[in-house]
Write a protein that holds these residues in place. Structure first.
Motif, PDB file in Angstrom:
ATOM      1  N   ARG A 181      42.413  30.475  10.350  1.00 58.45           N
ATOM      2  CA  ARG A 181      41.990  31.546   9.128  1.00 58.45           C
ATOM      3  C   ARG A 181      40.891  30.751   8.099  1.00 58.45           C
ATOM      4  O   ARG A 181      40.986  29.690   7.844  1.00 58.45           O
ATOM      5  CB  ARG A 181      43.191  31.731   8.446  1.00 58.45           C
ATOM      6  CG  ARG A 181      44.433  32.789   9.236  1.00 58.45           C
ATOM      7  CD  ARG A 181      45.706  32.549   8.985  1.00 58.45           C
ATOM      8  NE  ARG A 181      46.098  32.801   7.341  1.00 58.45           N
ATOM      9  CZ  ARG A 181      46.203  34.048   6.859  1.00 58.45           C
ATOM     10  NH1 ARG A 181      46.228  34.961   7.859  1.00 58.45           N
ATOM     11  NH2 ARG A 181      46.447  34.369   5.924  1.00 58.45           N
ATOM     12  N   PRO A 189      40.319  35.938   2.070  1.00 52.69           N
ATOM     13  CA  PRO A 189      39.466  36.988   2.510  1.00 52.69           C
ATOM     14  C   PRO A 189      38.107  37.251   2.062  1.00 52.69           C
ATOM     15  O   PRO A 189      38.033  37.052   0.949  1.00 52.69           O
ATOM     16  CB  PRO A 189      40.241  38.196   2.493  1.00 52.69           C
ATOM     17  CG  PRO A 189      41.812  37.627   2.128  1.00 52.69           C
ATOM     18  CD  PRO A 189      41.535  36.473   1.429  1.00 52.69           C
ATOM     19  N   VAL A 193      37.576  40.152   6.287  1.00 53.58           N
ATOM     20  CA  VAL A 193      37.838  39.527   7.071  1.00 53.58           C
ATOM     21  C   VAL A 193      38.579  38.212   6.806  1.00 53.58           C
ATOM     22  O   VAL A 193      38.172  37.593   5.722  1.00 53.58           O
ATOM     23  CB  VAL A 193      36.534  39.110   8.084  1.00 53.58           C
ATOM     24  CG1 VAL A 193      35.891  40.225   8.555  1.00 53.58           C
ATOM     25  CG2 VAL A 193      35.366  38.303   7.260  1.00 53.58           C
ATOM     26  N   THR A 253      41.105  36.289   9.425  1.00 52.23           N
ATOM     27  CA  THR A 253      41.428  35.567  10.914  1.00 52.23           C
ATOM     28  C   THR A 253      40.068  35.681  11.712  1.00 52.23           C
ATOM     29  O   THR A 253      39.638  36.667  11.753  1.00 52.23           O
ATOM     30  CB  THR A 253      42.413  36.083  11.551  1.00 52.23           C
ATOM     31  OG1 THR A 253      43.632  35.905  10.692  1.00 52.23           O
ATOM     32  CG2 THR A 253      42.766  35.366  12.904  1.00 52.23           C
ATOM     33  N   ASP A 294      40.029  39.261  12.798  1.00 51.45           N
ATOM     34  CA  ASP A 294      39.284  40.088  12.072  1.00 51.45           C
ATOM     35  C   ASP A 294      37.814  40.029  12.654  1.00 51.45           C
ATOM     36  O   ASP A 294      37.149  41.219  12.677  1.00 51.45           O
ATOM     37  CB  ASP A 294      39.324  39.943  10.729  1.00 51.45           C
ATOM     38  CG  ASP A 294      40.752  39.907  10.048  1.00 51.45           C
ATOM     39  OD1 ASP A 294      41.402  40.839  10.697  1.00 51.45           O
ATOM     40  OD2 ASP A 294      41.132  39.031   9.587  1.00 51.45           O
ATOM     41  N   ARG A 351      38.169  46.326  13.099  1.00 52.53           N
ATOM     42  CA  ARG A 351      38.253  45.022  13.555  1.00 52.53           C
ATOM     43  C   ARG A 351      38.984  45.043  14.924  1.00 52.53           C
ATOM     44  O   ARG A 351      39.512  45.754  15.213  1.00 52.53           O
ATOM     45  CB  ARG A 351      39.307  44.436  12.567  1.00 52.53           C
ATOM     46  CG  ARG A 351      38.617  44.064  11.103  1.00 52.53           C
ATOM     47  CD  ARG A 351      39.501  43.630  10.282  1.00 52.53           C
ATOM     48  NE  ARG A 351      40.167  44.396   9.736  1.00 52.53           N
ATOM     49  CZ  ARG A 351      40.197  44.983   8.571  1.00 52.53           C
ATOM     50  NH1 ARG A 351      39.137  44.652   7.770  1.00 52.53           N
ATOM     51  NH2 ARG A 351      40.947  46.023   8.030  1.00 52.53           N
ATOM     52  N   PRO A 352      38.351  43.996  15.734  1.00 49.65           N
ATOM     53  CA  PRO A 352      37.652  42.913  15.489  1.00 49.65           C
ATOM     54  C   PRO A 352      35.875  43.317  15.322  1.00 49.65           C
ATOM     55  O   PRO A 352      35.732  43.861  16.409  1.00 49.65           O
ATOM     56  CB  PRO A 352      37.909  41.870  16.387  1.00 49.65           C
ATOM     57  CG  PRO A 352      38.219  42.502  17.415  1.00 49.65           C
ATOM     58  CD  PRO A 352      38.943  43.567  17.138  1.00 49.65           C
TER      59      PRO A 352
END
Ligand SMILES: [Zn+2]
Length: 300
Positions: free
Chosen positions: A149, A153, A184, A186, A207, A230-231
């Motif tokens: 992560r 974001p 995004v 992850t 993501d 996503r992804p």
């Protein structure tokens, strides 16, 4: 003034250095189809200089020879399929002949470097600043790829800029599929070719997926499965996504040799030759102007 004390530490042998490399990247952890380990060289030859490169191209072998390297460590194998000649009439043959003539040993760490920790994908995940890392998938009993992560974001466009800043420049640049404004956090990564891992990427809830060698049909199907969401996908180039590993391999070898062989010295360096096969790109700027995802509604 006294003369400096003579350096009595014996040279390392290729046997010593290969043992250190294979303690870091065990040959038995390589995929069954792979061909890793020592390709050329005499186990009793001294090793004072080690060059790391992604590919054992003729230019890289020249660089090794000119620098006086005794050992070339590459990620990609020189000889993956059977050969019946190493004459200089083929590029592979010319490579083997040049290595042997120059006394340069070649050692390959490929899928055994992919599954190592730190290995190719962990180094990439670290460079992107991913926290809470876990494996993306597994190959037998070995982990492959990483998921982690970002601290916060960011938009897909901002993330692509981070990828570009972290990786070395390439002729092909970075291709992105998805909404530039999509958030995004992850991130799944797989250094090198990763278009056979889309199921794992979906399952891990990423993501965005950073890998390379993404082809039309697998990518289009993955984007269809995602219904445009996503992804998202980032194709950052095979050479670029794997090349960060070279510095890690160099440092790990030095510390392994330092631990086992104390005062003995060896000089190491990462090749400056970019071995990705692409030279230049045209026509990409028009599509970049608005960075919009293509309208899948048909040709206007
Ligand atoms: Zn590769």
């Amino acid at each position: 003034m006294d003369d400096p004390a003579p350096d009595l530490s014996p040279d390392l042998s290729l046997r010593d250095v290969v043992a250190a490399l294979e303690s870091l990247y065990p040959l038995e952890s390589a995929a069954e189809w792979d061909r890793v380990g020592l390709v050329t060289g005499d186990l009793d030859q001294p090793v004072r200089r080690v060059l790391f490169a992604l590919d054992p191209t003729l230019a890289v072998i020249d660089e090794a020879r000119e620098w006086g390297a005794d050992l070339l460590v590459t990620h990609h194998p020189l000889l993956l399929r059977g050969v019946h000649s190493v004459a200089t009439s083929s590029a592979k043959g010319a490579s083997v002949t040049a290595l042997v003539r120059a006394g340069v040993a070649l050692w390959v760490g490929h899928t055994n470097a992919d599954v190592a920790d730190p290995g190719v994908s962990t180094v990439l995940a670290d460079a992107l600043g991913l926290d809470d890392q876990r494996p993306l998938s597994s190959e037998g009993s070995y982990a492959v790829g990483r998921v982690g992560r970002l601290a916060a974001p960011v938009s897909l466009a901002e993330f692509a800029d981070v990828v570009a800043a972290v990786l070395p420049d390439t002729a092909g640049g970075i291709r992105v599929s998805g909404d530039p404004d999509g958030a995004v956090r992850t991130v799944a990564v797989m250094g090198g070719s990763g278009d056979d891992r889309f199921d794992d990427v979906r399952a891990c809830g990423a993501d965005v997926y950073v890998t390379a060698d993404l082809r039309h049909h697998p990518v289009l199907e993955a984007r269809e499965e995602a219904r445009g969401g996503r992804p998202y996908l980032v194709d950052a180039g095979h050479w670029a996504t794997e090349s960060l590993w070279l510095q890690s391999g160099r440092e790990r070898l030095l510390s392994a040799l330092g631990e086992t062989l104390g005062a003995t010295r060896v000089e190491t360096r990462v090749s400056t030759i970019r071995t990705e096969p692409w030279t230049f790109v045209v026509g990409a700027n028009a599509a970049r102007a608005d960075r919009a995802a293509p309208d899948t509604g048909g040709v206007p």
